[in-house]
Design an enzyme around this catalytic site. Structure first.
Site, mmCIF file in Angstrom:
data_model
loop_
_atom_site.group_PDB
_atom_site.id
_atom_site.type_symbol
_atom_site.label_atom_id
_atom_site.label_comp_id
_atom_site.label_asym_id
_atom_site.label_seq_id
_atom_site.Cartn_x
_atom_site.Cartn_y
_atom_site.Cartn_z
ATOM 1 N N CYS A 22 18.378 -36.478 30.189
ATOM 2 C CA CYS A 22 17.391 -35.420 29.961
ATOM 3 C C CYS A 22 17.622 -34.676 28.647
ATOM 4 C CB CYS A 22 17.322 -34.455 31.141
ATOM 5 S SG CYS A 22 18.871 -33.637 31.541
ATOM 6 N N HIS A 123 19.587 -29.505 34.179
ATOM 7 C CA HIS A 123 18.524 -30.355 33.653
ATOM 8 C C HIS A 123 17.943 -29.715 32.399
ATOM 9 C CE1 HIS A 123 15.161 -33.102 33.525
ATOM 10 N NE2 HIS A 123 14.305 -32.100 33.570
#
Length: 186
Positions: A22, A123
């Site tokens: 990510c 994330h």
């Protein structure tokens, strides 16, 4: 070139989530081009901790999960900076027009296929403006999500930061960082 990138409707570049990459996807999405790869991020990790047996800047398994130091070093290599946003400051002071975009970090659940695991990982996701409209370019989304103009961006960021262990980084040219013009004067 990074894998998984595609031009989304409206001309936006949007990479989809792969492994724990990510951070790489957030970088490429905010830059709107496939600039960084897993190998480039791994090379940055090695430069940041050349003598480490276990690199502290990525996943032990080598599947990604890069930390903010990798993002900052990657942006610096392009003459850009990631400025950390102090949540005690009012978002009304943010000067979004002087930013290239935004990289956000939030806790996210972990799953193994369709099975949700009782784990939380950080994330990374990107927000970028195109033709006056801001978009959420989270790699976990199937396509970019429209946020709106500056007022809607502030609402989006305020909501995001209110969720707890979330962080906001403003991606700006080095000169904007040095001058501090990412922040409106009081």
């Amino acid at each position: 070139m990074s894998e998984g990138g595609a031009e989304a409707p409206g001309g936006l570049y949007h990479e989809r989530q792969r492994l724990e990459l990510c951070a790489v996807h957030a970088l490429n999405n905010v830059l709107q081009r496939p600039c960084f790869t897993r190998q480039a991020a791994d090379d940055i990790c090695k430069r940041l901790a050349p003598d480490a047996r276990v690199n502290p800047h990525r996943s032990l398994l080598g599947t990604g999960n890069y930390d903010v130091n990798v993002i900052m070093a990657a942006l610096q290599s392009l003459g850009l900076a990631a400025v950390w946003w102090d949540k005690r400051r009012s978002l009304e002071r943010l000067a979004p027009a002087r930013a290239l975009g935004f990289i956000l970090n939030a806790p996210a659940g972990v799953s193994l296929g369709a099975v949700a695991l009782p784990l939380r990982r950080q994330h990374w996701l990107a927000v970028r403006q195109l033709r006056g409209t801001y978009y959420n370019l989270d790699s976990k989304l199937p396509a970019p999500a429209r946020i709106g103009g500056e007022a809607e961006l502030r609402v989006f960021l305020r909501d995001f930061l209110s969720r707890g262990l979330c962080e906001l980084f403003i991606v700006v040219p080095k000169a904007v960082e040095e001058a501090g013009t990412w922040l409106e004067p009081e």
